[in-house]
Design an enzyme around this catalytic site. Sequence first.
Site, mmCIF file in Angstrom:
data_model
loop_
_atom_site.group_PDB
_atom_site.id
_atom_site.type_symbol
_atom_site.label_atom_id
_atom_site.label_comp_id
_atom_site.label_asym_id
_atom_site.label_seq_id
_atom_site.Cartn_x
_atom_site.Cartn_y
_atom_site.Cartn_z
ATOM 1 N N CYS A 116 0.814 -1.228 0.000
ATOM 2 C CA CYS A 116 0.000 0.000 0.000
ATOM 3 C C CYS A 116 0.841 1.268 0.000
ATOM 4 O O CYS A 116 0.329 2.358 -0.243
ATOM 5 C CB CYS A 116 -0.966 -0.022 1.180
ATOM 6 S SG CYS A 116 -2.025 -1.466 1.123
ATOM 7 N N HIS A 257 -3.654 6.653 2.777
ATOM 8 C CA HIS A 257 -4.023 5.363 2.190
ATOM 9 C C HIS A 257 -5.434 5.009 2.663
ATOM 10 O O HIS A 257 -5.779 5.225 3.818
ATOM 11 C CB HIS A 257 -3.011 4.304 2.646
ATOM 12 C CG HIS A 257 -3.406 2.920 2.274
ATOM 13 N ND1 HIS A 257 -3.770 2.574 0.987
ATOM 14 C CD2 HIS A 257 -3.485 1.777 3.018
ATOM 15 C CE1 HIS A 257 -4.067 1.284 0.970
ATOM 16 N NE2 HIS A 257 -3.913 0.775 2.180
ATOM 17 N N ASN A 287 -10.108 -0.712 -0.761
ATOM 18 C CA ASN A 287 -8.655 -0.628 -0.659
ATOM 19 C C ASN A 287 -8.053 -1.151 -1.968
ATOM 20 O O ASN A 287 -8.063 -2.360 -2.211
ATOM 21 C CB ASN A 287 -8.195 -1.459 0.544
ATOM 22 C CG ASN A 287 -6.693 -1.402 0.752
ATOM 23 O OD1 ASN A 287 -5.960 -0.921 -0.113
ATOM 24 N ND2 ASN A 287 -6.237 -1.906 1.882
HETATM 25 O O1 UT7 Z 1 -3.976 -1.882 3.157
HETATM 26 C C1 UT7 Z 1 -3.167 -2.708 3.913
HETATM 27 C C2 UT7 Z 1 -3.333 -2.446 5.309
HETATM 28 N N1 UT7 Z 1 -4.538 -3.098 5.785
HETATM 29 C C3 UT7 Z 1 -5.233 -2.511 6.750
HETATM 30 O O2 UT7 Z 1 -4.941 -1.425 7.145
HETATM 31 C C4 UT7 Z 1 -6.376 -3.303 7.366
HETATM 32 C C5 UT7 Z 1 -6.420 -3.067 8.846
HETATM 33 N N2 UT7 Z 1 -7.446 -3.808 9.505
HETATM 34 C C6 UT7 Z 1 -8.776 -3.529 9.386
HETATM 35 O O3 UT7 Z 1 -9.144 -2.648 8.654
HETATM 36 C C7 UT7 Z 1 -9.747 -4.279 10.242
HETATM 37 O O4 UT7 Z 1 -9.044 -5.006 11.216
HETATM 38 C C8 UT7 Z 1 -10.682 -5.238 9.447
HETATM 39 C C9 UT7 Z 1 -11.635 -4.435 8.592
HETATM 40 C C10 UT7 Z 1 -9.842 -6.141 8.555
HETATM 41 C C11 UT7 Z 1 -11.486 -6.091 10.405
HETATM 42 O O5 UT7 Z 1 -12.200 -5.261 11.309
HETATM 43 P P1 UT7 Z 1 -12.142 -5.506 12.879
HETATM 44 O O6 UT7 Z 1 -12.993 -4.513 13.485
HETATM 45 O O7 UT7 Z 1 -10.700 -5.557 13.280
HETATM 46 O O8 UT7 Z 1 -12.824 -6.924 12.996
HETATM 47 P P2 UT7 Z 1 -12.256 -8.270 13.623
HETATM 48 O O9 UT7 Z 1 -11.280 -8.889 12.715
HETATM 49 O O10 UT7 Z 1 -11.869 -8.026 15.036
HETATM 50 O O11 UT7 Z 1 -13.592 -9.131 13.642
HETATM 51 C C12 UT7 Z 1 -14.698 -8.769 14.461
HETATM 52 C C13 UT7 Z 1 -15.833 -9.715 14.149
HETATM 53 C C14 UT7 Z 1 -15.407 -11.179 14.176
HETATM 54 O O12 UT7 Z 1 -16.476 -11.934 14.704
HETATM 55 P P3 UT7 Z 1 -16.456 -12.408 16.222
HETATM 56 O O13 UT7 Z 1 -15.211 -13.217 16.373
HETATM 57 O O14 UT7 Z 1 -16.437 -11.148 17.046
HETATM 58 O O15 UT7 Z 1 -17.728 -13.191 16.339
HETATM 59 C C15 UT7 Z 1 -15.243 -11.503 12.730
HETATM 60 O O16 UT7 Z 1 -15.422 -12.864 12.457
HETATM 61 O O17 UT7 Z 1 -16.317 -9.454 12.831
HETATM 62 C C16 UT7 Z 1 -16.343 -10.677 12.109
HETATM 63 N N3 UT7 Z 1 -16.139 -10.373 10.688
HETATM 64 C C17 UT7 Z 1 -17.151 -10.083 9.870
HETATM 65 N N4 UT7 Z 1 -18.484 -9.993 10.058
HETATM 66 C C18 UT7 Z 1 -19.237 -9.661 9.002
HETATM 67 C C19 UT7 Z 1 -14.967 -10.326 10.004
HETATM 68 N N5 UT7 Z 1 -15.203 -9.998 8.733
HETATM 69 C C20 UT7 Z 1 -16.554 -9.847 8.632
HETATM 70 C C21 UT7 Z 1 -17.399 -9.506 7.554
HETATM 71 N N6 UT7 Z 1 -18.732 -9.423 7.782
HETATM 72 N N7 UT7 Z 1 -16.924 -9.259 6.316
#
Ligand code: UT7
Length: 332
Positions: A116, A257, A287
């Site tokens: 990125c 970004h 992204n």
């Molecule tokens: O460009 C390169 C750099 N990349 C980034 O900067 C990405 C940085 N990270 C993020 O943007 C976020 O961490 C994500 C968008 C990838 C994920 O968001 P989060 O708030 O960190 O969610 P999480 O991974 O902690 O997941 C929370 C919950 C989980 O369920 P439980 O375990 O709480 O029941 C996931 O399974 O959300 C669930 N989950 C989803 N639910 C619905 C994960 N993906 C999804 C989804 N739809 N697509």
Amino acid sequence: MTKAIRAKISALGTYVPPRLLTNADLERMVDTNNEWIMTRVGIRERHIAEKGVATSDLAVEASRKALAQRGMEPSQIEAIVVGTVTPDMFFPSTACIVQNKLGAKGAWGFDLSAACSAFVYSVQVGAQFIASGAHKRVLAIGSDVMSSIIDYTDRATCVIFGDGAGAAILEPAENDSEGLIDFIHEVDGSGGQFLYMPGGGSLHPTSKDTIAKKMHYVHQDGQQVFKFAVRKQTELCLKLLERNGLKGSDVDVFIPHQANLRIINATAERLGLRAESVIVNIDRYGNTTAGTIPLAMNTAMEEGKLKKGSLVLLASVGAGFTIGATLLRWAF
Ligand code: UT7
């Protein structure tokens, strides 16, 4: 020692493929919903390339627009740097393919891998050729077809990414009132384990086994990347502003970004930026990896925020980890 020549971005072109992938489409593909994607990430839709459309195709479209904007012929370009994690193929480099498709007969070039941060790194690499006097017209490109390395059964990654490209022409600045002022880049290779594509390289050449294990797709520990992104993006931007005698409120246009709206907002708040200076278009493009910053520059121009003389701060964090912060005065 002779004084380095300051580089400026003299033209910008961007391109996204026409096909849209909306949150409603994704709801039909994986267990997700519009509300989760909007509140946790901030994306409504992203553009996806058709089969057979490669990173070089997006790069060439963006480059043609930049050249047309500047009234420049492809043959006038002296070097091409393509930032990408989705090259058309391992070799030849995407820069060679772009050079040929564009008809940039006088140019040499190469690819740059910084995920990125690849566009900001490509701009700085190009700027060094201008600074040394080696070249007068460099094309710095960020282009990715992320859909080619995404597992569309993995809801944690497939909702995030889209395809897109941007190309900037770099030329010597007329004077110190325009162009690239300063930058800080860092990498932290210890973060490589949190965002990567393990298969297909020399460590794990493609085999039935690597494919069965889905090693040819993006793998991400989202929370680790999120925390690092907010902390390091803020740290580098503050350092860059401070050493140039500036505060966040002095920035006219902040172009971060576009990985997550919450990362953008948290960084903007910590930097003390004015709300109207923060450029956001993640809702429309997702992204696009190397494409986000030029696409956001284009959005800033469309919104009338990016004008000749605007003080601009670019910020990026990507796989590697790679981090970049760039300060510049917009030149056209
Ligand atoms: O460009 C390169 C750099 N990349 C980034 O900067 C990405 C940085 N990270 C993020 O943007 C976020 O961490 C994500 C968008 C990838 C994920 O968001 P989060 O708030 O960190 O969610 P999480 O991974 O902690 O997941 C929370 C919950 C989980 O369920 P439980 O375990 O709480 O029941 C996931 O399974 O959300 C669930 N989950 C989803 N639910 C619905 C994960 N993906 C999804 C989804 N739809 N697509």
